[in-house]
Scaffold this active site. Structure first.
Site, PDB file in Angstrom:
ATOM      1  N   GLU A 191       0.840  -1.209   0.000  1.00 10.51           N
ATOM      2  CA  GLU A 191       0.000   0.000   0.000  1.00 10.51           C
ATOM      3  C   GLU A 191       0.871   1.253   0.000  1.00 10.51           C
ATOM      4  OE1 GLU A 191      -3.282  -0.147   2.802  1.00 10.51           O
ATOM      5  OE2 GLU A 191      -4.161  -1.833   1.716  1.00 10.51           O
ATOM      6  N   GLU A 228      -5.145  -8.687  -0.317  1.00 12.40           N
ATOM      7  CA  GLU A 228      -5.969  -8.326   0.844  1.00 12.40           C
ATOM      8  C   GLU A 228      -7.404  -8.219   0.362  1.00 12.40           C
ATOM      9  OE1 GLU A 228      -4.650  -5.190   3.502  1.00 12.40           O
ATOM     10  OE2 GLU A 228      -2.555  -5.708   3.123  1.00 12.40           O
TER      11      GLU A 228
HETATM   12  O1  AHR Z   1      -5.488  -5.732   6.856  1.00 19.20           O
HETATM   13  C1  AHR Z   1      -5.437  -4.551   7.573  1.00 19.20           C
HETATM   14  C2  AHR Z   1      -4.742  -3.426   6.823  1.00 19.20           C
HETATM   15  O2  AHR Z   1      -5.485  -3.096   5.706  1.00 19.20           O
HETATM   16  C3  AHR Z   1      -3.383  -3.735   6.273  1.00 19.20           C
HETATM   17  O3  AHR Z   1      -2.373  -3.568   7.205  1.00 19.20           O
HETATM   18  C4  AHR Z   1      -3.244  -2.738   5.172  1.00 19.20           C
HETATM   19  O4  AHR Z   1      -2.412  -3.182   4.143  1.00 19.20           O
HETATM   20  C5  AHR Z   1      -4.670  -2.500   4.730  1.00 19.20           C
HETATM   21  O5  AHR Z   1      -4.975  -1.155   4.667  1.00 19.20           O
END
Ligand code: AHR
Length: 501
Positions: free
Chosen positions: A173, A303
């Site tokens: 990210e 994610e």
């Molecule tokens: O999964 C929680 C958070 O969500 C992670 O650390 C991040 O990569 C995303 O914003």
């Protein structure tokens, strides 16, 4: 009536096992308590890993595990987590909950966990606040088989042989918590950092994951490829995957919404947001196609899942939430979408594995429960490594409330190496069952296994006192026809049928 037509003669590509991957971050009680309790814990463990958790995860056939973050990754300095535990740095996890991070779970422990799970390794490196040297040395420490400062250090710490790093994320990210970069700036940093993620073992090259977009940030995808793709085209192994992150927040990012308290409108709103994954893959995929029509770069949705308001009374920075029948549907819908896009989606990771967000397992002291999402992942495990089969569904009604309309049924179909066809279907309706006529090209198929995850109450979930409210159960509501089956999907259900001639 809804008809699901399967052409078992038309294989459409392999569903990579890694699409069923998981993610574990140093966040809340995911690693500490959820997975790792330490060798001296009274909770049964092997080398510090909870036996109950490892056993449950093994049943899912976890193909790959991403670690150490997430946002934590771009603040993680790997040397803090090696060597004798009593000498490891104690610090505050400023990103997540402000608790003490004692670094007792580091590289060696992660590798031990993957060894116990029998899964591939996916390390996420620190590009946001770490140096090129730090990233390069981590790779050397883990994978170099010879005499070198880092390989020697690894040996001093008790590990003679190098480990295999299957996947390496070059930042996380980086448009946000990983450094707030612009796509062009990140892409240039990617070009530099990835150079030093060296393949010490040419026979086992490390696959590199470039940080992709958040949700619908198509500008990011375009910008990163515009700046970096020329190298991807020229140099094999420069960029193997481009990531995508997408969370379902029923009430939007700021409010999020309760995990357990929702009405029918919010049910459909949530499922409609889960279905949005399809559009995201298509549109990011279309940009990728312009650069990479041969689809050499895989999409890595590392994610995904539901992100609700944390459970009342818990640390908001721990992201602990319950998991209901609605989450079973989110998982079923999303995995069907991934299967259908197996030409582009090559890895994915549910966020997160234990006690955080849409977890498959929840723990409380020595107790552990499986969530509805666990049971769906378990039913869907047969898709791992299978061939996607051509399937199309007709006669599906649009259902929902106000502006949240969704198709009543979603599906995907695959053929495993064992010659068994797996059909996974979801009934998204909160109030009515649905009859589906499954037609195959050939005749003479028999059901070898039929399973369902459902509950009459869409709010149902498992607790430590009642751990079996929503489980995977035998499914019997089907009858054989001339060239298929007629199936009645209960309302709010996820069904998996396995069939063979
Ligand atoms: O999964 C929680 C958070 O969500 C992670 O650390 C991040 O990569 C995303 O914003």
């Amino acid at each position: 009536m809804v008809k699901l037509i399967i052409n078992e003669e038309n294989k459409q590509g392999k569903i990579e096992p890694e699409v069923y991957g998981h993610f574990s971050e140093h966040l809340g009680r995911c690693i500490y308590e959820g997975i790792y309790v330490g060798e001296n814990s009274e909770i049964p463990n092997v080398n510090g890993m909870r036996t109950d958790v490892v056993e449950a995860l093994k049943e899912l056939k976890v193909p790959v595990l991403r670690w150490p973050g997430g946002c934590f990754a771009d603040e993680y300095h790997w040397k803090d987590g090696i060597g004798p535990k009593e000498n490891r740095k104690r610090m505050i996890n400023t990103h997540w909950g402000g608790v003490v991070e004692d670094n007792s779970f580091g590289t060696h422990e992660y590798m031990e966990l993957c060894h116990q799970l029998g899964c591939k390794t996916y390390i996420n490196g620190n590009l946001g606040s770490g140096t090129v040297q730090e990233m390069s040395e981590w790779v050397e420490y883990m994978t170099f088989n010879g005499v070198s400062p880092m390989a020697d250090l690894r040996k001093e710490n008790g590990r003679e042989k190098p480990w295999k790093v299957d996947f390496f994320g070059v930042g996380n990210e980086n448009w946000g918590c990983g450094g707030n970069m612009t796509p062009e700036f990140y892409a240039n940093e990617y070009r530099r950092y990835q150079t030093y993620v060296r393949d010490y073992d040419k026979k086992k090259p490390i696959k590199k994951v470039c940080c992709g977009a958040n949700v619908s940030d198509y500008y990011w995808t375009e910008g990163v490829l515009e700046t970096a793709f020329d190298h991807a085209e020229k140099f094999h192994g420069f960029m193997d995957y481009l990531s995508l992150h997408y969370y379902v927040h029923p009430e939007g990012w700021k409010i999020k919404g309760s995990a357990t308290d929702f009405d029918e409108d919010v049910w459909y709103k949530t499922l409609s947001k889960a279905l949005y994954m399809d559009e995201l893959i298509r549109r990011h995929g279309a940009i990728m196609d312009r650069y990479d029509p041969g689809k050499k770069i895989g999409m890595c949705v590392d994610e995904w899942g539901a992100w609700y308001t944390n459970e009342p009374g818990t640390n908001p920075g721990f992201l602990y939430q319950q998991n209901t029948v609605r989450d079973a549907l989110i998982a079923g819908i999303t995995l069907n979408i991934f299967n259908k896009h197996c030409d582009r989606v090559k890895i994915a990771a549910l966020a997160q594995m234990v006690n955080v967000l849409q977890a498959v397992l929840l723990t409380e002291g020595e107790k552990m429960i499986k969530t509805p999402t666990y049971h769906v992942m378990h039913m869907y495990r047969h898709h791992q490594g299978a061939e996607l089969l051509e399937s199309s569904i007709t006669g599906v009604e649009k259902i929902g409330t106000k502006k949240w309309m969704v198709p009543k049924v979603t599906e995907s179909v695959s053929l495993g190496e064992d010659g068994i066809i797996t059909v996974t279907m979801n009934n998204l309706s909160a109030d009515s069952s649905e009859k589906v006529e499954i037609q195959l090209a050939g005749a003479g198929y028999q059901i070898t296994e039929a399973r369902v995850v459902t509950n009459n109450d869409m709010h149902a979930y498992n607790t430590f006192d009642a751990p079996e409210e929503v489980i995977e159960a035998d499914f019997t509501d089907y009858t054989a026809t001339e060239n298929g089956f007629t199936v009645t999907l209960p309302k709010n259900s996820v069904v998996a049928l396995r069939m063979k001639k």
